[in-house]
Design an enzyme around this catalytic site. Structure first.
Site, mmCIF file in Angstrom:
data_model
loop_
_atom_site.group_PDB
_atom_site.id
_atom_site.type_symbol
_atom_site.label_atom_id
_atom_site.label_comp_id
_atom_site.label_asym_id
_atom_site.label_seq_id
_atom_site.Cartn_x
_atom_site.Cartn_y
_atom_site.Cartn_z
ATOM 1 N N HIS A 90 0.839 -1.199 0.000
ATOM 2 C CA HIS A 90 0.000 0.000 0.000
ATOM 3 C C HIS A 90 0.870 1.243 0.000
ATOM 4 C CE1 HIS A 90 -3.319 -2.577 1.216
ATOM 5 N NE2 HIS A 90 -2.596 -3.003 2.223
ATOM 6 N N SER A 134 1.961 -4.307 8.575
ATOM 7 C CA SER A 134 1.839 -2.864 8.775
ATOM 8 C C SER A 134 2.452 -2.410 10.094
ATOM 9 C CB SER A 134 0.358 -2.462 8.781
ATOM 10 O OG SER A 134 -0.222 -2.748 7.557
ATOM 11 N N ALA A 152 1.698 -7.275 12.160
ATOM 12 C CA ALA A 152 1.517 -5.833 12.218
ATOM 13 C C ALA A 152 1.916 -5.296 13.583
ATOM 14 C CB ALA A 152 0.061 -5.481 11.932
#
Length: 192
Positions: A90, A134, A152
């Protein structure tokens, strides 16, 4: 470093497959900024390794990678760090130290930092087929085995020597014996 045109084509094709782009041979005029960034990053590495008159295209692709990195949300990724099959999931901040070394087929999400610390200039050495979730932080001269998934928000400050495991938490600890393959592109050949 990417040494020849054949190797450059291999890197570009593996990056396309890692980004899960099937059926398209080149990015769209508008959109596909992450793919355009990886292309510029690879061409920057290729032309930089050649030297001489190739420094002009090297500077062009360095500038292009920098601008696309800003457009994608502050990608700070130096050339020659990642092996073939880089997938940035992303747009968002991604910071990688120039001394880090990452193997093939790495999927990295936004908010990730791979850096050095404690007065050491050395950053992580990461194996093949690694998924980095993430906001994960990989700090210092640690080693991460192949086929590892980092969850994450995890903070990795010690080496991960068990291949095919999942790690999460602060500091990161083993949470599963599952490997990273379900998080990587099905188009890639993930065999060692």
């Amino acid at each position: 470093m990417i040494r020849d045109k054949k190797e450059l084509r291999h890197y570009l094709e593996q990056d396309r497959l890692a980004l899960r782009i099937a059926g398209k041979k080149r990015p769209q005029l508008f959109g596909d900024e992450i793919w355009k960034f990886t292309i510029a990053l690879r061409k920057w590495a290729y032309y930089s390794a050649r030297g001489g008159v190739w420094l002009v295209p090297a500077l062009y692709y360095r500038f292009r990678a920098h601008n696309l990195g800003l457009k994608c949300g502050e990608f700070t990724i130096p050339r020659g760090v990642f092996g073939p099959g880089l997938s940035i999931a992303h747009p968002g901040s991604v910071t990688v130290n120039h001394t880090a070394r990452v193997g093939k087929n790495c999927r990295i999400h936004e908010g990730v930092c791979i850096g050095a610390t404690s007065g050491s200039a050395q950053a992580a050495s990461i194996g093949d087929n690694v998924f980095i979730g993430s906001g994960a932080k990989i700090i210092g001269p640690v080693t991460i085995a192949s086929d590892v998934a980092i969850g994450a928000g995890a903070v990795v400050v010690r080496s991960i020597t068990e291949p095919g495991t999942t790690w999460a938490g602060v500091p990161a600890r083993k949470v599963s014996d599952r490997n990273s393959h379900k998080n990587l592109s099905p188009y890639l050949n993930l065999k060692p």
